[in-house]
Scaffold this motif. Structure first.
Motif, PDB file in Angstrom:
ATOM      1  N   ILE A 121       0.945  -1.236   0.050  1.00  0.00           N
ATOM      2  CA  ILE A 121       0.182   0.186   0.044  1.00  0.00           C
ATOM      3  C   ILE A 121       0.923   1.034   0.010  1.00  0.00           C
ATOM      4  O   ILE A 121       1.821   1.380   0.749  1.00  0.00           O
ATOM      5  N   GLY A 124       0.876   5.621  -0.231  1.00  0.00           N
ATOM      6  CA  GLY A 124       0.039   6.871  -0.107  1.00  0.00           C
ATOM      7  C   GLY A 124       0.406   7.748  -1.407  1.00  0.00           C
ATOM      8  O   GLY A 124       0.571   7.299  -2.630  1.00  0.00           O
ATOM      9  N   THR A 160       5.557  10.706  -1.338  1.00  0.00           N
ATOM     10  CA  THR A 160       6.027  11.778  -0.884  1.00  0.00           C
ATOM     11  C   THR A 160       7.238  11.469   0.042  1.00  0.00           C
ATOM     12  O   THR A 160       8.319  12.242   0.123  1.00  0.00           O
ATOM     13  N   PRO A 205      11.393   6.160  -2.055  1.00  0.00           N
ATOM     14  CA  PRO A 205      10.755   5.448  -2.961  1.00  0.00           C
ATOM     15  C   PRO A 205      10.360   4.199  -2.307  1.00  0.00           C
ATOM     16  O   PRO A 205      10.959   3.610  -1.594  1.00  0.00           O
ATOM     17  N   ALA A 206       9.021   3.702  -3.087  1.00  0.00           N
ATOM     18  CA  ALA A 206       8.632   2.165  -2.451  1.00  0.00           C
ATOM     19  C   ALA A 206       9.845   1.109  -2.527  1.00  0.00           C
ATOM     20  O   ALA A 206      10.292   1.155  -3.592  1.00  0.00           O
ATOM     21  N   ALA A 260      -8.755   8.754   1.798  1.00  0.00           N
ATOM     22  CA  ALA A 260      -7.534   8.620   2.578  1.00  0.00           C
ATOM     23  C   ALA A 260      -6.116   9.076   1.431  1.00  0.00           C
ATOM     24  O   ALA A 260      -5.275   9.183   2.383  1.00  0.00           O
ATOM     25  N   PHE A 272      -0.590   0.079  10.243  1.00  0.00           N
ATOM     26  CA  PHE A 272       0.648   0.035   9.246  1.00  0.00           C
ATOM     27  C   PHE A 272       0.073  -0.364   7.978  1.00  0.00           C
ATOM     28  O   PHE A 272       0.660  -1.168   7.229  1.00  0.00           O
ATOM     29  N   GLU A 301       8.701   3.538  12.811  1.00  0.00           N
ATOM     30  CA  GLU A 301       7.816   4.082  12.019  1.00  0.00           C
ATOM     31  C   GLU A 301       8.530   4.347  10.525  1.00  0.00           C
ATOM     32  O   GLU A 301       7.564   4.170   9.344  1.00  0.00           O
ATOM     33  N   ALA A 318      12.035   2.837   7.711  1.00  0.00           N
ATOM     34  CA  ALA A 318      13.293   2.441   7.642  1.00  0.00           C
ATOM     35  C   ALA A 318      13.129   1.576   6.322  1.00  0.00           C
ATOM     36  O   ALA A 318      12.001   1.143   6.101  1.00  0.00           O
ATOM     37  N   PRO A 319      14.346   1.060   5.572  1.00  0.00           N
ATOM     38  CA  PRO A 319      14.307   0.583   4.534  1.00  0.00           C
ATOM     39  C   PRO A 319      13.817  -0.731   4.653  1.00  0.00           C
ATOM     40  O   PRO A 319      13.989  -1.312   5.737  1.00  0.00           O
ATOM     41  N   HIS A 323       7.503  -3.148  12.582  1.00  0.00           N
ATOM     42  CA  HIS A 323       7.137  -1.980  13.145  1.00  0.00           C
ATOM     43  C   HIS A 323       6.939  -2.269  14.391  1.00  0.00           C
ATOM     44  O   HIS A 323       7.170  -1.288  15.319  1.00  0.00           O
TER      45      HIS A 323
HETATM   46  C1  LIG Z   1      14.586   2.878   2.031  1.00  0.00           C
HETATM   47  C2  LIG Z   1      12.966   2.963   2.303  1.00  0.00           C
HETATM   48  C3  LIG Z   1      12.317   2.811   3.405  1.00  0.00           C
HETATM   49  C4  LIG Z   1      11.215   3.098   3.577  1.00  0.00           C
HETATM   50  N1  LIG Z   1      10.478   2.726   4.866  1.00  0.00           N
HETATM   51  C5  LIG Z   1       9.152   2.976   4.947  1.00  0.00           C
HETATM   52  C6  LIG Z   1       8.417   2.625   6.300  1.00  0.00           C
HETATM   53  O1  LIG Z   1       9.157   2.261   7.125  1.00  0.00           O
HETATM   54  N2  LIG Z   1       7.270   2.867   6.377  1.00  0.00           N
HETATM   55  C7  LIG Z   1       6.577   3.438   5.458  1.00  0.00           C
HETATM   56  O2  LIG Z   1       5.417   3.673   5.791  1.00  0.00           O
HETATM   57  N3  LIG Z   1       7.075   3.740   4.161  1.00  0.00           N
HETATM   58  C8  LIG Z   1       8.295   3.642   3.982  1.00  0.00           C
HETATM   59  N4  LIG Z   1       8.944   3.814   2.770  1.00  0.00           N
HETATM   60  C9  LIG Z   1       8.086   4.390   1.811  1.00  0.00           C
HETATM   61  C10 LIG Z   1       6.982   3.604   1.429  1.00  0.00           C
HETATM   62  O3  LIG Z   1       7.605   2.382   0.931  1.00  0.00           O
HETATM   63  C11 LIG Z   1       6.243   3.929  -0.041  1.00  0.00           C
HETATM   64  O4  LIG Z   1       6.988   5.028  -0.679  1.00  0.00           O
HETATM   65  C12 LIG Z   1       5.153   5.164   0.616  1.00  0.00           C
HETATM   66  O5  LIG Z   1       4.211   4.393   1.086  1.00  0.00           O
HETATM   67  C13 LIG Z   1       4.543   5.765  -0.782  1.00  0.00           C
HETATM   68  O6  LIG Z   1       3.791   6.820  -0.155  1.00  0.00           O
HETATM   69  P1  LIG Z   1       4.081   7.879   0.783  1.00  0.00           P
HETATM   70  O7  LIG Z   1       5.532   8.381   0.868  1.00  0.00           O
HETATM   71  O8  LIG Z   1       3.070   9.049   0.737  1.00  0.00           O
HETATM   72  O9  LIG Z   1       3.997   6.976   1.934  1.00  0.00           O
HETATM   73  P2  LIG Z   1       2.806   7.304   2.949  1.00  0.00           P
HETATM   74  O10 LIG Z   1       1.751   7.491   2.142  1.00  0.00           O
HETATM   75  O11 LIG Z   1       3.402   8.177   4.036  1.00  0.00           O
HETATM   76  O12 LIG Z   1       2.243   5.818   3.639  1.00  0.00           O
HETATM   77  C14 LIG Z   1       3.264   5.428   4.753  1.00  0.00           C
HETATM   78  C15 LIG Z   1       2.424   4.036   5.321  1.00  0.00           C
HETATM   79  O13 LIG Z   1       1.294   4.216   5.227  1.00  0.00           O
HETATM   80  C16 LIG Z   1       0.529   2.820   4.487  1.00  0.00           C
HETATM   81  N5  LIG Z   1      -0.639   3.438   4.303  1.00  0.00           N
HETATM   82  C17 LIG Z   1      -0.831   4.425   3.306  1.00  0.00           C
HETATM   83  N6  LIG Z   1      -1.850   4.898   2.988  1.00  0.00           N
HETATM   84  C18 LIG Z   1      -2.809   3.578   3.574  1.00  0.00           C
HETATM   85  C19 LIG Z   1      -4.197   3.586   3.539  1.00  0.00           C
HETATM   86  N7  LIG Z   1      -4.823   4.341   2.770  1.00  0.00           N
HETATM   87  N8  LIG Z   1      -4.479   2.447   4.248  1.00  0.00           N
HETATM   88  C20 LIG Z   1      -3.568   1.788   4.838  1.00  0.00           C
HETATM   89  N9  LIG Z   1      -2.097   1.922   4.801  1.00  0.00           N
HETATM   90  C21 LIG Z   1      -1.661   2.897   4.220  1.00  0.00           C
HETATM   91  C22 LIG Z   1       1.621   2.505   3.638  1.00  0.00           C
HETATM   92  O14 LIG Z   1       1.650   1.124   3.440  1.00  0.00           O
HETATM   93  C23 LIG Z   1       2.811   3.020   4.337  1.00  0.00           C
HETATM   94  O15 LIG Z   1       3.219   1.677   5.243  1.00  0.00           O
HETATM   95  C24 LIG Z   1      10.346   3.540   2.497  1.00  0.00           C
HETATM   96  C25 LIG Z   1      10.951   3.606   1.231  1.00  0.00           C
HETATM   97  C26 LIG Z   1      12.378   3.279   1.040  1.00  0.00           C
HETATM   98  C27 LIG Z   1      12.960   3.665  -0.216  1.00  0.00           C
END
Ligand SMILES: Cc1cc2nc3c(=O)[nH]c(=O)nc-3n(C[C@H](O)[C@H](O)[C@H](O)COP(=O)(O)OP(=O)(O)OC[C@H]3O[C@@H](n4cnc5c(N)ncnc54)[C@H](O)[C@@H]3O)c2cc1C
Ligand SMILES: Cc1cc2nc3c(=O)[nH]c(=O)nc-3n(C[C@H](O)[C@H](O)[C@H](O)COP(=O)(O)OP(=O)(O)OC[C@H]3O[C@@H](n4cnc5c(N)ncnc54)[C@H](O)[C@@H]3O)c2cc1C
Lengths: 512, 403
Positions: free
Chosen positions: B52, B54, B57, B60-61, B91, B180, B358, B360-361, B370
């Motif tokens: 999942i 968002g 921002t 990268p995923a 959301a 999460f 919160e 981490a890669p 988590h």
């Molecule tokens: C090295 C590295 C480490 C990363 N570590 C993490 C990490 O530890 N935790 C993390 O959250 N992301 C992490 N990311 C980023 C993540 O993988 C995605 O890039 C991110 O979720 C993309 O959107 P965002 O940045 O807006 O994330 P966000 O929108 O901030 O999402 C963060 C978390 O919320 C969850 N989420 C978002 N929207 C919803 C929803 N509507 N319902 C349920 N769950 C939702 C996602 O699964 C994610 O776990 C990491 C990326 C990299 C490259």
């Protein structure tokens, strides 16, 4: 004597085993604390709601946490259903047990185990009466904020199970906001600790899930709660209105003003009369269509005074005929006593009183109050309103004499119409009294089959056999099947109206 | 049919993003809650593993998956009700956009989570990341009136509602907050709002950590109740030394009285910031956590806050720290190895203090999780809930670490 009572625990056990159940319970808690005689059991047949009655099979009153756990383990081993009960002040039939179930009364677990003033928290046993905790915390300048009107009787365990509210929860939040950690005896007697002393969960928020679960997830045996400083400055205002609609509109105006009162309560004319006719007469103007009781509080005299002036101006600008500001603590207490004892006062109006509970968006209060008055007139019933207006949490109370033929049916029908009105306004069927038995039938009006099935499946994670407080909260017949593969062609929405109750459930997490 | 063809057939061309993610995982952006349900129902049948996302921002995923489900097209705000102080938003709405629209209607969501301003609402709920305003307005769950989410097998589940008090049914909303994403994709959120504060004042004091810890204690003892009361490390505050920042928000009378109280309690040592200075202090601190590879929060007690800071300093460093000493929570950012994080969690568990990872890669969060260090009996409950909401294990979420 033991076998002299006829109760359907026989459904689960052979007569010989019933005798041995009672013996074993007596070994755990002492013979004095196992009640089997019918007259004794009948005293537990109701809670605060007069419309439901169930006589429990056996009543047991453990005196300690260890005894609770031992009792629950025993019942687990026998596969017997049981119901936790606090003070029995609940208003949805939640603490009632059938003849085939054991009622576990927790009022003997009434010790305050710890008050940690530095960290502003307390640890209590579930049977501690709500107001006692605030009394005990007072020397530290602290209080337990959730203050249900029943606070001189209800227990913290019951508050946790119902997620109880109270007048001052408008500003400070309901019970869920104040619970930090819990120790719970699960259906099979296993004990789990949820939450941490600081309130941060160890993972998903299981404390948040447990609060408000109405005794369906296990018995809370220890409860850690947050305490808050007693406000140093308080202002209490009484505004009166010549129409219910104007009073409702004033509520929205106060909320939108940006100042959050500690409390904002409304009483209508019928309630005012009842209070003024009772020993709790508070000096509410008898000719008013409604009064609003507003309280501002905080740490600073000057700030609270200024905010009170703002609110007074808002009330006047929105139709208050007069606004009285309590001159001193004595007058304030008098104004509050009338409110807190309003249910008791209304109880004198008639033989029976149904205290209803529903919530609507605050902006819809004027319309909803008018509709409720119309429903009351249509059914020829007396409905009085005393409620947490600032939260939109209505308590339309119906006074009646249950002996009059046909009246109970009319009360039921009017209640159903009031619930439908609140749902149509974007609201909900209970804000603090819970679903219990009484509101089961309205749940399908609020939730679809998948959402109800999700709740039931969550319950099975805690209590796979549905032995703790069976038959409450989730109307089983309205649940959709939960486990199994979905038909993608049919889409994920459940167009098909058929509803099934024979669904499989995921394997319980507890069967490890 | 390829996975993408299946998705196109289900949701239409526009749901599939042409540019794939950095790690080549196809990204799908359903435009409605029903489309999310349809997609996950199919994922369950096909055995697809879903991560999942968002707004993208953050970093990268990187979680290994068959497809990435982004909520970015779930970006509508169906209702803002200033009279009721409530709102309903999908959301995937960015928090900056939501904030703007709320402010236009004179309302405010009293949450200031770490990360960039454009973070999605869903991610804040899913990760339960509150910021310094938690001091005055509570954790994320206190701002939620209800949520709608989609389970791993494609069911839409509603919990709560849009009224401010509600005890109809079990509180699944609180369960979704901070899970999460392990219990479902949050698609719609009903929020409790506040009126925009008429006055909003931040004051700061620089000094040694020891000195500021004492000052923080004096403030709490004096009964001052700030909206935020945050001890920040020098790197985070971009100052020479540690910074204690106090924020008051509310009516003009309240803020004036609190400021006067603060002067009395601390001998007038705090310096008021201009509105723009205050704003950028809080914004920069929040954003800084998105620049560190690892972030976690710990939740202790007020009287152990200083001891916990010592422990962190000793075990893992204290370069990027934001602590709320009056409520005992600390957020840490920086670089850390799997071993260190695991050891730290164990040590903290011995002190009854949970550590929630919160950010981490993927290699780190899949190893550490988590969550962890559950009390006895809690692990099976969490596992049972996961089976309930995600029976096919469709969601790639590192809820617990590998042993
Ligand atoms: C090295 C590295 C480490 C990363 N570590 C993490 C990490 O530890 N935790 C993390 O959250 N992301 C992490 N990311 C980023 C993540 O993988 C995605 O890039 C991110 O979720 C993309 O959107 P965002 O940045 O807006 O994330 P966000 O929108 O901030 O999402 C963060 C978390 O919320 C969850 N989420 C978002 N929207 C919803 C929803 N509507 N319902 C349920 N769950 C939702 C996602 O699964 C994610 O776990 C990491 C990326 C990299 C490259
Ligand atoms: C005059 C009057 C005024 C009221 N005013 C308010 C009000 O302002 N706000 C409000 O919220 N409520 C109010 N109530 C309702 C009632 O007092 C509350 O619901 C209260 O929380 C019930 O507590 P109790 O100890 O009486 O619980 P009981 O009625 O004994 O039990 C209620 C439920 O809790 C469960 N339970 C009890 N103890 C435990 C435990 N330790 N572990 C697990 N489950 C348990 C029971 O199984 C049952 O389902 C009022 C009631 C009356 C009669």
């Amino acid at each position: 004597m033991r076998l002299a009572f006829a109760f359907s625990v026989y459904y689960y056990l052979m007569p010989r085993d019933v005798a041995s159940l009672v013996d074993t319970l007596a070994e755990i808690v002492g013979p004095r604390h196992v009640r089997t005689a019918l007259p004794e059991r009948v005293t537990y047949a109701k809670d605060g709601l007069p419309t439901h009655r169930r006589v429990p099979g056996v009543v047991v009153l453990p005196g300690s946490r260890d005894e609770v756990i031992a009792v629950v383990r025993l019942l687990g081993a026998l596969g017997m259903p049981f119901v936790p009960r606090g003070a029995g002040t609940g208003l949805s039939g939640g603490a009632l047990a059938d003849g085939d179930a054991v009622l576990i009364v927790l009022t003997r677990l009434n010790r305050i185990l710890k008050i940690d003033a530095r960290n502003r928290l307390a640890v209590v046993e579930p049977g501690v009466v709500n107001v006692r905790l605030s009394v005990a915390a007072a020397p530290h300048g602290l209080q337990y904020t959730p203050d249900p009107s029943s606070q001189t009787a209800c227990t913290i365990g019951g508050n946790v199970a119902e997620n109880a509210g109270g007048p001052h929860c408008l500003k400070y939040g309901v019970t869920a906001t104040h619970v930090l950690a819990l120790e719970v005896a699960l259906a099979d007697g296993r004990v789990v600790e949820l939450g941490s002393p600081g309130g941060e969960p160890w993972g998903p928020d299981l404390v948040g899930l447990f609060v408000g679960s109405e005794g369906n997830f296990g018995v809370a045996t220890r409860i850690a709660v947050r305490l808050l400083p007693v406000a140093r400055a308080v202002r209490t205002l009484l505004a009166d209105f010549t129409s219910l609609r104007t009073a409702g509109e004033a509520v929205s105006a106060v909320i939108a003003s940006g100042i959050v009162p500690a409390a904002l309560e409304m009483m209508d004319q019928s309630c005012i009369q009842a209070v003024e006719d009772s020993v709790y007469a508070a000096g509410y103007p008898r000719d008013a269509a409604a009064v609003l009781l507003a309280e501002l509080d905080g740490a600073h005299e000057a700030a609270v005074a200024a905010d009170a002036e703002t609110i007074e101006a808002v009330l006047r600008a929105h139709g208050a005929r007069s606004v009285l500001v309590a001159a001193d603590a004595q007058q304030r207490e008098k104004l509050w006593l009338g409110r807190k004892k309003a249910f008791g006062a209304m109880g004198r109006l008639s033989r029976d009183l149904v205290v209803q509970d529903a919530v609507v968006p605050r902006s819809t209060l004027p319309d909803v109050l008018e509709t409720i008055a119309r429903i009351a007139a249509e059914y020829g019933l007396t409905v009085s309103n005393v409620f947490h207006a600032g939260d939109g949490n209505l308590h339309p109370n119906i006074s009646f004499d249950g002996r009059t033929p046909g009246l109970r049916e009319r009360v039921e029908a009017a209640s159903a119409e009031i619930m439908a009105t609140c749902i149509a306004a974007g609201g909900t069927i209970t804000g603090e009294h819970g679903i219990g038995l009484d509101k089961l039938r309205y749940m399908p009006l609020l939730f679809d089959g998948d959402s109800l099935a999700a709740m039931r499946a969550v319950r099975h994670v805690w209590d796979p056999e549905e032995r703790v407080n069976p038959g409450k909260v989730v109307p089983v017949h309205a649940c959709r099947e939960w486990a199994g593969t979905r038909n993608a062609e049919r889409g994920t929405r459940n167009e098909s109206p058929d509803v099934r109750s024979d669904f499989r459930v995921p394997t319980s997490a507890l069967e490890t | 049919m390829s996975l993408l063809d299946r998705v196109r057939a289900l949701l239409g061309d526009e749901a599939v993003e042409v540019a794939a993610t950095a790690d080549g995982v196809p990204r799908v952006a359903p435009a409605s809650p029903d489309a999310v349900a349809l997609l996950l129902g199919t994922a369950r049948e096909e055995g697809w593993r879903v991560r999942i996302e968002g707004a993208g921002t953050w970093l990268p995923a990187d979680a290994p998956a068959d497809l990435a489900l982004t909520t970015r097209r779930l970006d509508k705000i169906p209702a803002i009700e200033p009279q009721d102080l409530s709102a309903t938003a999908e959301a995937g709405i960015g928090c900056d956009l939501l904030r703007q629209q709320l402010a236009d209607r004179g309302t405010w969501l009293a949450l200031d989570p770490p990360g960039l301003a454009g973070r999605t609402l869903g991610s804040i709920v899913a990760t339960a990341t509150a910021g310094p305003l938690r001091q005055g307005f509570g954790p994320v769950r206190d701002h939620l009136l209800g949520v709608t989410f989609v389970t791993g097998d494609g069911r839409l589940v509603h919990s709560g509602g849009r009224v401010v008090k509600n005890v109809a049914g079990y509180d699944l909303t609180r369960l979704e907050a901070g899970a999460f994403g392990a219990f479902g994709v949050i698609v719609l959120v009903h929020l409790r709002l506040r009126a925009l504060p008429r006055a909003d004042q931040t004051l700061v004091l620089e000094g040694s950590r020891e000195d500021l810890t004492q000052v923080a204690e004096d403030i709490a003892v004096a009964g001052i109740q700030p909206a935020a009361h945050e001890l920040m490390s020098p790197a985070l505050a971009r100052r020479e030394r540690w910074l204690l920042a106090v924020r008051f928000a509310g009516s003009a009378a309240l803020v004036a009285a609190e400021e006067a109280g603060l002067r009395t309690a601390t001998g007038g040592r705090f310096a008021p910031l201009r509105a723009d200075e205050g704003h950028s202090l809080w914004m920069r601190a929040a954003e800084s956590f998105a620049t560190r590879p690892v972030a976690f929060r710990v939740g202790g007690l007020p009287d152990s806050s200083d001891e916990l800071l010592d422990l962190l300093q000793h075990q893992i460093g204290d370069e990027w720290i934001s602590a709320s000493p009056a409520i005992g929570t600390i957020r840490w950012g920086g670089e850390a190895t799997i071993d260190r994080l695991k050891r730290l969690r164990r040590t903290l568990a011995g002190l009854e203090v949970p550590l929630t990872l919160e950010r981490a890669p993927w290699p780190v969060r899949s190893a550490v999780g988590h969550f962890g260090a559950y009390r006895e009996g809690v692990g099976p409950l969490v596992a049972g809930l996961r089976r309930t909401f995600d029976p096919g294990e469709a969601f790639v979420v590192a809820a617990e670490g590998a042993e």
